[in-house]
Design an enzyme around this catalytic site. Structure first.
Site, PDB file in Angstrom:
ATOM      1  N   THR A  84       0.803  -1.238   0.000  1.00  0.00           N
ATOM      2  CA  THR A  84       0.000   0.000   0.000  1.00  0.00           C
ATOM      3  C   THR A  84       0.836   1.289   0.000  1.00  0.00           C
ATOM      4  O   THR A  84       1.716   1.456   0.857  1.00  0.00           O
ATOM      5  CB  THR A  84      -0.931   0.007   1.222  1.00  0.00           C
ATOM      6  OG1 THR A  84      -1.676  -1.211   1.230  1.00  0.00           O
ATOM      7  CG2 THR A  84      -1.903   1.175   1.163  1.00  0.00           C
ATOM      8  N   ASN A 129       0.507  -8.817  12.504  1.00  0.00           N
ATOM      9  CA  ASN A 129       1.416  -7.806  11.950  1.00  0.00           C
ATOM     10  C   ASN A 129       0.849  -6.422  12.190  1.00  0.00           C
ATOM     11  O   ASN A 129      -0.367  -6.234  12.250  1.00  0.00           O
ATOM     12  CB  ASN A 129       1.687  -8.072  10.462  1.00  0.00           C
ATOM     13  CG  ASN A 129       0.638  -7.493   9.548  1.00  0.00           C
ATOM     14  OD1 ASN A 129       0.558  -6.278   9.374  1.00  0.00           O
ATOM     15  ND2 ASN A 129      -0.191  -8.353   8.975  1.00  0.00           N
ATOM     16  N   GLY A 132       1.384  -0.009  10.323  1.00  0.00           N
ATOM     17  CA  GLY A 132       0.856   1.356  10.228  1.00  0.00           C
ATOM     18  C   GLY A 132       0.827   1.897   8.805  1.00  0.00           C
ATOM     19  O   GLY A 132       0.786   3.103   8.612  1.00  0.00           O
ATOM     20  N   MET A 133       0.843   1.018   7.823  1.00  0.00           N
ATOM     21  CA  MET A 133       0.837   1.403   6.408  1.00  0.00           C
ATOM     22  C   MET A 133       1.862   2.496   6.074  1.00  0.00           C
ATOM     23  O   MET A 133       1.517   3.626   5.694  1.00  0.00           O
ATOM     24  CB  MET A 133      -0.561   1.831   5.976  1.00  0.00           C
ATOM     25  CG  MET A 133      -1.399   0.647   5.537  1.00  0.00           C
ATOM     26  SD  MET A 133      -2.836   1.155   4.633  1.00  0.00           S
ATOM     27  CE  MET A 133      -3.857   1.798   5.937  1.00  0.00           C
ATOM     28  N   CYS A 198      -7.642  -1.849   6.273  1.00  0.00           N
ATOM     29  CA  CYS A 198      -6.500  -2.191   7.128  1.00  0.00           C
ATOM     30  C   CYS A 198      -6.858  -1.937   8.590  1.00  0.00           C
ATOM     31  O   CYS A 198      -7.198  -0.815   8.962  1.00  0.00           O
ATOM     32  CB  CYS A 198      -5.289  -1.362   6.754  1.00  0.00           C
ATOM     33  SG  CYS A 198      -3.807  -2.052   7.469  1.00  0.00           S
ATOM     34  N   LYS A 234     -10.387  -3.843  -1.524  1.00  0.00           N
ATOM     35  CA  LYS A 234      -9.994  -4.833  -0.512  1.00  0.00           C
ATOM     36  C   LYS A 234     -10.882  -4.657   0.715  1.00  0.00           C
ATOM     37  O   LYS A 234     -10.884  -3.617   1.362  1.00  0.00           O
ATOM     38  CB  LYS A 234      -8.531  -4.580  -0.132  1.00  0.00           C
ATOM     39  CG  LYS A 234      -7.998  -5.421   1.022  1.00  0.00           C
ATOM     40  CD  LYS A 234      -7.392  -6.695   0.517  1.00  0.00           C
ATOM     41  CE  LYS A 234      -6.595  -7.437   1.544  1.00  0.00           C
ATOM     42  NZ  LYS A 234      -5.257  -6.899   1.745  1.00  0.00           N
ATOM     43  N   GLY A 318      -6.326 -14.750   2.473  1.00  0.00           N
ATOM     44  CA  GLY A 318      -6.435 -15.008   3.917  1.00  0.00           C
ATOM     45  C   GLY A 318      -6.236 -16.469   4.246  1.00  0.00           C
ATOM     46  O   GLY A 318      -7.035 -17.319   3.847  1.00  0.00           O
TER      47      GLY A 318
HETATM   48  C1  LIG Z   1       3.640  -8.419   6.430  1.00  0.00           C
HETATM   49  C2  LIG Z   1       2.259  -8.025   6.007  1.00  0.00           C
HETATM   50  C3  LIG Z   1       1.997  -6.715   5.621  1.00  0.00           C
HETATM   51  C4  LIG Z   1       0.722  -6.347   5.188  1.00  0.00           C
HETATM   52  N1  LIG Z   1       0.509  -5.082   4.711  1.00  0.00           N
HETATM   53  C5  LIG Z   1      -0.671  -4.781   4.101  1.00  0.00           C
HETATM   54  C6  LIG Z   1      -0.860  -3.534   3.437  1.00  0.00           C
HETATM   55  O1  LIG Z   1       0.038  -2.679   3.376  1.00  0.00           O
HETATM   56  N2  LIG Z   1      -2.060  -3.303   2.847  1.00  0.00           N
HETATM   57  C7  LIG Z   1      -3.081  -4.223   2.855  1.00  0.00           C
HETATM   58  O2  LIG Z   1      -4.153  -3.975   2.271  1.00  0.00           O
HETATM   59  N3  LIG Z   1      -2.928  -5.408   3.485  1.00  0.00           N
HETATM   60  C8  LIG Z   1      -1.756  -5.705   4.089  1.00  0.00           C
HETATM   61  N4  LIG Z   1      -1.580  -6.930   4.677  1.00  0.00           N
HETATM   62  C9  LIG Z   1      -2.730  -7.860   4.723  1.00  0.00           C
HETATM   63  C10 LIG Z   1      -2.675  -8.893   3.595  1.00  0.00           C
HETATM   64  O3  LIG Z   1      -2.794  -8.295   2.325  1.00  0.00           O
HETATM   65  C11 LIG Z   1      -3.779  -9.959   3.741  1.00  0.00           C
HETATM   66  O4  LIG Z   1      -5.035  -9.374   3.546  1.00  0.00           O
HETATM   67  C12 LIG Z   1      -3.798 -10.657   5.105  1.00  0.00           C
HETATM   68  O5  LIG Z   1      -2.480 -10.805   5.595  1.00  0.00           O
HETATM   69  C13 LIG Z   1      -4.450 -12.037   5.010  1.00  0.00           C
HETATM   70  O6  LIG Z   1      -3.735 -12.871   4.131  1.00  0.00           O
HETATM   71  P1  LIG Z   1      -2.667 -13.978   4.634  1.00  0.00           P
HETATM   72  O7  LIG Z   1      -3.373 -14.814   5.651  1.00  0.00           O
HETATM   73  O8  LIG Z   1      -2.266 -14.712   3.383  1.00  0.00           O
HETATM   74  O9  LIG Z   1      -1.530 -13.230   5.225  1.00  0.00           O
HETATM   75  C14 LIG Z   1      -0.324  -7.311   5.160  1.00  0.00           C
HETATM   76  C15 LIG Z   1      -0.055  -8.616   5.589  1.00  0.00           C
HETATM   77  C16 LIG Z   1       1.209  -8.979   6.004  1.00  0.00           C
HETATM   78  C17 LIG Z   1       1.460 -10.398   6.426  1.00  0.00           C
END
Ligand SMILES: Cc1cc2nc3c(=O)[nH]c(=O)nc-3n(C[C@H](O)[C@H](O)[C@H](O)COP(=O)(O)O)c2cc1C
Length: 363
Positions: A84, A129, A132-133, A198, A234, A318
């Site tokens: 992001t 995690n 803070g974007m 987020c 999202k 997810g």
């Molecule tokens: C290290 C990390 C950083 C993330 N940063 C963002 C982000 O910047 N923007 C966002 O929309 N989601 C972010 N997410 C969420 C993921 O896109 C995803 O929706 C969420 O982790 C669920 O998927 P997973 O179970 O495969 O991790 C982040 C996830 C992780 C693990």
């Protein structure tokens, strides 16, 4: 899949949770495994009208800059989401940003605290995690997004995740999302993803996905700014199913698809009972523990698509940690799958998936 490739969770993670976000971005990805030569499939699948090598991608998060995109593109992930970005610089939260959990069952939103520690658990991992974007200023990310796009091969797509930062009013927030979306396309994105969900950030941008009026205003402003370019939204997990339908109806006139879910928000404590991430009572849970919440949401989205006789792409996100998890999303009707936690600990997951057989027939 060549037999000699390291198994899930056996290599050091590409993201080192003991180092800061900036160190990971600037010095990572930490990867020393082999990169097998990939045979580009002659048959492509279609995603949002684009021909792609596979419906397998990486969700917003682990791809911190163009170096990360280039590595994971070589490892066979075909829809790559640039973490992001914003219209202004934002610093990351300080360490810790990632902690490991061993929940007893599947995790849903709630008030009961979960326990997390920095000791890495076995694959398939569940983590929390909280970053803070963070974002570079556009002057830095625009040239880097261009570089990321240039690193892709035929049949691969670059998605850029964007968020609005001006929370002074709903109109200001929507305009800021729209500006960020325009910049992402100018930089070379094939598609963008509006991060409405987020759970790690306080203020208006944390809750847009729960409010149909805000979600509609943001997606309408973005559509007005980017014309016919492809836009995903999202969403997160909804405790009340009718709310998911209301939000979906509100955004559908303006977007091309829905990616779901973001992390699940929970209070997180360390083993001694203190708040695990100082200054952050709650944080986002992701990885294996949210598999059921995510698959349930994707099933709901696919059945709403039928009920509303609507045409939109569904991207399952997810808790997808194995080829079987990914296939489960594709079988219920997802057009593509994206992972965030798994690829940090199993960078070969896309290659394992390709070995798992043909993609289920889609709608
Ligand atoms: C290290 C990390 C950083 C993330 N940063 C963002 C982000 O910047 N923007 C966002 O929309 N989601 C972010 N997410 C969420 C993921 O896109 C995803 O929706 C969420 O982790 C669920 O998927 P997973 O179970 O495969 O991790 C982040 C996830 C992780 C693990």
């Amino acid at each position: 899949m060549p037999a000699e490739l390291p198994g899930p969770g056996t290599l050091p993670p590409t993201y080192d949770h003991l180092r800061s976000y900036e160190e990971n971005r600037d010095e990572g990805p930490f990867f020393s495994g082999p990169v097998p030569r990939r045979k580009i499939p002659s048959r492509r699948v279609r995603f949002l009208g684009f021909p792609v090598n596979s419906p397998v991608g990486i969700a917003a998060g682990p791809l911190l800059d163009s170096k990360w995109i280039a590595l994971y593109a070589k490892l066979g992930f075909d829809i790559l989401t640039y973490k992001t970005v914003r219209t202004r610089e934002a610093k990351a939260h300080s360490l810790p940003n990632i902690l490991f959990l061993k929940p007893e069952g599947q995790v849903y939103p709630g008030e009961a605290p979960l326990v997390a520690s920095s000791e890495r658990s076995r694959y398939p991992v569940s983590i929390t995690n909280s970053f803070g974007m963070p974002s570079w200023d556009p002057e830095r990310w625009i040239p880097d997004v261009r570089k990321a796009r240039a690193s892709l091969r035929e049949g691969q797509l670059l998605s850029v995740s964007v968020v609005g930062s001006d929370t002074s009013s709903l109109q200001a927030l929507a305009s800021d999302y729209a500006r960020c979306a325009e910049l992402a396309f100018e930089a070379g994105a094939h598609l963008i993803e509006l991060n409405l969900s987020c759970p790690n950030v306080h203020g208006a941008c944390a809750s847009v996905y729960l409010d149909p009026e805000s979600a509609e205003a943001v997606s309408r402003a973005v559509r007005g700014a980017v014309g016919k370019q492809k836009v995903l939204v999202k969403l997160g997990y909804y405790e009340e199913r009718p709310r998911l339908e209301m939000v979906l109806r509100a955004v559908l006139p303006h977007v091309d698809g829905i990616a779901a879910i973001n992390t699940v928000s929970r209070p997180v404590r360390s083993p001694d009972g203190k708040v695990a991430l100082p200054g952050r009572e709650r944080s986002g849970i992701c990885g294996a523990a949210i598999r059921s919440a995510a698959l349930g949401t994707v099933e709901q989205l696919c059945s709403l698509r039928e009920k509303l006789l609507a045409e939109f792409a569904v991207v399952g996100v997810g808790g997808i940690m194995t080829p079987a998890d990914a296939m489960a999303h594709l079988r219920v009707g997802a057009d593509a799958v994206m992972m965030a936690t798994a690829p940090m600990y199993d960078p070969y997951l896309a290659m394992r998936l390709r070995e798992a057989g043909d993609w289920p027939a889609r709608r």
